[in-house]
Design a protein around this motif. Structure first.
Motif, PDB file in Angstrom:
ATOM      1  N   LEU A 244      -1.865   1.241  -8.424  1.00 19.29           N
ATOM      2  CA  LEU A 244      -2.332   2.495  -7.833  1.00 19.29           C
ATOM      3  C   LEU A 244      -2.553   3.544  -8.929  1.00 19.29           C
ATOM      4  O   LEU A 244      -3.556   4.260  -8.928  1.00 19.29           O
ATOM      5  N   ALA A 245      -1.614   3.590  -9.884  1.00 21.96           N
ATOM      6  CA  ALA A 245      -1.742   4.564 -10.972  1.00 21.96           C
ATOM      7  C   ALA A 245      -3.003   4.307 -11.783  1.00 21.96           C
ATOM      8  O   ALA A 245      -3.758   5.230 -12.088  1.00 21.96           O
ATOM      9  N   TYR A 320       1.194  16.054   2.023  1.00 21.13           N
ATOM     10  CA  TYR A 320       0.862  14.988   2.964  1.00 21.13           C
ATOM     11  C   TYR A 320       1.998  13.977   2.980  1.00 21.13           C
ATOM     12  O   TYR A 320       2.547  13.648   1.924  1.00 21.13           O
ATOM     13  N   VAL A 321       2.334  13.505   4.170  1.00 14.56           N
ATOM     14  CA  VAL A 321       3.427  12.552   4.308  1.00 14.56           C
ATOM     15  C   VAL A 321       2.921  11.300   5.016  1.00 14.56           C
ATOM     16  O   VAL A 321       2.444  11.374   6.151  1.00 14.56           O
ATOM     17  N   ILE A 322       2.992  10.185   4.345  1.00 16.28           N
ATOM     18  CA  ILE A 322       2.609   8.935   4.986  1.00 16.28           C
ATOM     19  C   ILE A 322       3.906   8.252   5.429  1.00 16.28           C
ATOM     20  O   ILE A 322       4.653   7.726   4.605  1.00 16.28           O
ATOM     21  N   TYR A 327       4.792  -1.009   1.531  1.00 12.01           N
ATOM     22  CA  TYR A 327       4.078  -2.256   1.278  1.00 12.01           C
ATOM     23  C   TYR A 327       2.886  -2.438   2.217  1.00 12.01           C
ATOM     24  O   TYR A 327       2.026  -3.267   1.995  1.00 12.01           O
ATOM     25  N   LYS A 328       2.859  -1.622   3.296  1.00 14.13           N
ATOM     26  CA  LYS A 328       1.653  -1.600   4.140  1.00 14.13           C
ATOM     27  C   LYS A 328       0.717  -0.490   3.668  1.00 14.13           C
ATOM     28  O   LYS A 328      -0.490  -0.671   3.607  1.00 14.13           O
ATOM     29  N   ALA A 329       1.281   0.663   3.367  1.00 15.27           N
ATOM     30  CA  ALA A 329       0.455   1.843   3.086  1.00 15.27           C
ATOM     31  C   ALA A 329      -0.232   1.777   1.721  1.00 15.27           C
ATOM     32  O   ALA A 329      -1.423   2.124   1.616  1.00 15.27           O
ATOM     33  N   VAL A 330       0.487   1.331   0.694  1.00 14.81           N
ATOM     34  CA  VAL A 330      -0.106   1.383  -0.648  1.00 14.81           C
ATOM     35  C   VAL A 330      -1.342   0.474  -0.768  1.00 14.81           C
ATOM     36  O   VAL A 330      -2.354   0.902  -1.321  1.00 14.81           O
TER      37      VAL A 330
ATOM     38  N   ILE B 240      -5.204   6.941   6.661  1.00 15.11           N
ATOM     39  CA  ILE B 240      -5.325   6.903   5.199  1.00 15.11           C
ATOM     40  C   ILE B 240      -6.768   7.058   4.695  1.00 15.11           C
ATOM     41  O   ILE B 240      -7.010   7.819   3.751  1.00 15.11           O
ATOM     42  N   PRO B 241      -7.761   6.400   5.333  1.00 16.83           N
ATOM     43  CA  PRO B 241      -9.144   6.611   4.868  1.00 16.83           C
ATOM     44  C   PRO B 241      -9.555   8.087   4.867  1.00 16.83           C
ATOM     45  O   PRO B 241     -10.139   8.576   3.885  1.00 16.83           O
TER      46      PRO B 241
END
Ligand SMILES: Cc1cc2nc3c(=O)[nH]c(=O)nc-3n(C[C@H](O)[C@H](O)[C@H](O)COP(=O)(O)OP(=O)(O)OC[C@H]3O[C@@H](n4cnc5c(N)ncnc54)[C@H](O)[C@@H]3O)c2cc1C
Ligand SMILES: Nc1ncnc2c1ncn2[C@@H]1O[C@H](COP(=O)(O)O)[C@@H](O)[C@H]1O
Lengths: 357, 258
Positions: A244-245, A320-322, A327-330, B240-241
């Motif tokens: 991601l980085a 923002y907060v996910i 492991y699903k979001a990234v 997310i999108p």
């Protein structure tokens, strides 16, 4: 000027003028905290119509002196000798204390790096000055020219404002990574006063046998930091963080326990005992948001967190907060960023918001 | 040099005065100072060194003094006097330096890298300046041999190895060694032996040189650190999108390198 002496107040405060900053170097190069000191020192000097004087010691410092001027320094006060190319407490503190006694600065700032702290207190005692350590906010009062030195205390929950009314110079060490590096102005003019010095042998008894340089990830200058914490659950989690980085052209950060677990090296640590960052985007993945971590990243412009726990402390520091399993979001984040890069939507209307203070 | 500090895990702040509520806070020995004492004791293990513990603090620092003796120190001196209270780093260093000078000859002074309550790291170097001796700060792997101290200094960008002849002051990194435990046997001996309490007279300093009166700096005020208010906008997987697009529109995510 050793001796068990109490700190005598100075007789005439008006004798003391100008803002001094110490420019720390390594292998005759200016270090980033030195530039941060120029920025904050210049602001104060201008506020009271005084000069910013940069103190620079080393083996060959002509280029650095010019560089300092281009960042805003009005006078470079330099001492040159081959024995000064490596920092050593005694010669540095003696030479600089002599500068202070001759030039009588009102304020003297030193970066709160390890060598900066090694040095600052020696000068303060030698010159009978007052010194405030590890400041995160610095200002000068216009009429009195009193330095307002602010430092976090009580586990970073409170900010203490500390003054030094009757002693000069008013010294402070400033925490690295807090004050922005100023813009370079090529046309800026300054006076460079470098003298060659001979250093007494008695001060050179310390031998520096070797310096093992380590590869450091400079998180402080990064525009994007993606950090992972214990929520990753396993060392391999950091490869996802790394993906991601790199997709975001950023660097990898980490919390202390994930470093302690050996999942990643210490030079990635963000926080009170790690580095202080202020990127445009900070992504906190699987990080609870304990104050010692927050300390090192709260001045980021935009903060996005990924955490399964909606009540995690990180929430209140996030734009923002996910609230999802990382492991699903990234992977979704990765995919969306890749898509975006392939076919960016129509031109951006607004540029980046104003940076945090 | 060893200081007693409030246990950082349970610092309680009085919401009205914004001061530390000392009655609710447990006191412990500053952890880096335990590493400093251990570094000294390791030299004592191998040589005929004599280890004296010096502290400046209120009478309740007694527990720290006894603890240090029980770990293996030979002597403990607490500089304690109502005039010492409220000291900033200058008179703290002055008082400790004067105490050490009054004790007599020394080869190495060990201190912690910093305290958990004031965390300046300034007191050690200050003492060295008052005594006119060299110093090694942020040290790990401290070794003594034939009148020289060799140590590794951990800097931001690497490790520096230095060698300095004694006398020298060394500030020791937190966790740079494993402090030995106090044995019950030694604890009983320590309590029996006791520590010495020295006032300003015995240390050889005038009341107006020390404590709050001898401090160049004062605390003008304390305020809670207020954080920037952040929206904490909730996003789920399906969102997310849009989030990525929004961040792109705001210039937070860029498609080209800076
Ligand atoms: C003197 C001192 C100095 C310190 N200095 C630092 C420092 O410089 N830097 C630092 O970081 N810490 C520092 N600490 C430690 C700090 O207090 C915290 O312990 C640390 O920041 C917590 O790290 P963490 O968030 O990774 O772990 P945790 O607190 O364990 O948090 C893990 C988080 O991950 C979430 N999570 C779990 N599984 C998932 C999943 N599958 N998906 C998404 N989220 C998940 C959990 O809900 C939890 O919120 C210091 C402590 C002390 C006492
Ligand atoms: N009151 C004190 N008594 C004894 N030692 C002290 C005292 N204050 C500071 N020190 C020593 O100086 C080190 C640095 O402290 P500080 O400058 O407060 O961060 C500590 O780790 C101690 O070894």
């Amino acid at each position: 000027m050793a001796g068990i002496k109490f700190a005598a107040p100075v007789a005439d405060l008006n004798e003391y003028k100008n803002v001094f900053v110490f420019l720390e170097t390594r292998e005759d190069k200016l270090m980033r905290p030195a530039l941060e000191m120029i920025g904050v020192g210049k602001r104060m000097a201008e506020k009271v119509n005084e000069k910013l004087v940069c103190v620079l010691l080393g083996g060959d410092i002509k280029d650095q002196a010019k560089e300092a001027v281009s960042y805003g320094c009005d006078i470079v006060l330099g001492a040159e000798s081959p024995v000064l190319s490596t920092y050593r407490t005694l010669p540095y503190s003696h030479i600089i204390s002599d500068f202070v006694r001759q030039e009588k600065p009102n304020i003297f700032l030193i970066p709160a790096t390890r060598n900066g702290r090694d040095l600052a207190s020696r000068i303060a005692v030698s010159c009978q000055a007052g010194v405030t350590a590890d400041c995160t906010e610095l200002d000068i009062e216009q009429d009195t020219r009193i330095l307002s030195a602010n430092r976090p205390t009580y586990g970073e929950s409170m900010l203490a404002e500390i003054l030094c009314r009757k002693h000069r110079p008013q010294m402070a060490t400033a925490r690295p990574g807090i004050f922005p590096v100023p813009e370079r102005i090529k046309s800026h003019r300054g006076e460079i006063r470098i003298k060659e010095v001979t250093v007494d042998k008695s001060m050179l008894k310390k031998q520096v046998l070797e310096f093992r340089k380590k590869e450091v990830v400079d998180l402080t200058a990064a525009k994007v930091v993606v950090s992972g914490g214990m929520g990753l659950g396993k060392p391999q989690g950091f490869s996802l963080i790394g993906d991601l980085a790199s997709e975001l052209d950023g660097v990898v950060g980490a919390t202390r326990p994930s470093v302690d677990m050996g999942w990643i090296t210490r030079d990635h640590q963000v926080g009170q005992t790690g580095q202080t960052v202020r990127p445009r985007l900070y992504l906190a993945v699987g990080i609870s948001g304990k104050i010692q971590h927050i300390m090192g990243m709260k001045n980021s412009e935009t903060i996005v967190s990924v955490n399964t726990d909606p009540n995690a402390e990180i929430t209140k520091y996030s734009d923002y907060v996910i609230t999802e399993d990382l492991y699903k979001a990234v992977p979704v984040l990765l995919e969306e960023i890749r898509k975006l890069k392939k076919s960016p939507p129509l031109q951006v209307q607004e540029t980046s918001s104003t940076p945090a203070q | 040099m060893v200081k007693q500090v409030p246990d950082s895990q349970e610092v309680v702040i009085d919401p009205v005065t914004m001061n530390l509520n000392r009655s609710l806070t447990r006191n412990v020995t500053n952890r880096a100072d335990e590493n400093a004492l251990e570094a000294a004791l390791q030299i004592k293990d191998r040589t005929d060194a004599h280890v004296t513990v010096v502290s400046m603090g209120p009478p309740q620092a007694e527990t720290t003094m006894i603890e240090c003796l029980a770990r293996g120190a030979d002597r403990a001196i607490l500089a304690s006097d109502r005039f010492f209270g409220g000291a900033d780093t200058y008179p703290t260093g002055l008082t400790l330096a004067a105490t050490i000078k009054a004790i007599g000859k020394f080869d190495i002074i060990f201190a912690g890298e910093e305290t958990s309550d004031s965390s300046t790291g300034h007191v050690g170097p200050g003492v060295a300046e008052f005594l006119g001796i060299d110093q090694i700060t942020y040290a790990s792997k401290v070794e003594y041999k034939d009148g020289f101290v060799t140590a590794e200094r951990e800097l931001e960008d690497g490790t520096e190895v230095v060698k300095v002849p004694t006398p020298v002051l060394v500030t020791v990194l937190l966790n740079s060694n494993v402090p030995r435990r106090q044995t019950l046997r030694r604890k009983i001996d320590a309590i029996r032996q006791g520590f010495e309490s020295w006032d300003h007279d015995k240390v050889g300093l005038q009341p107006e040189w020390v404590g709050v009166r001898g401090s160049p700096t004062i605390v003008r005020k304390m305020r809670p650190i207020k954080e920037k208010e952040r929206a904490a906008k909730k996003v789920d997987i399906a969102g997310i999108p849009d989030l990525v697009k929004e961040l792109y529109q705001k210039g937070v995510i860029k498609v080209e390198s800076d």
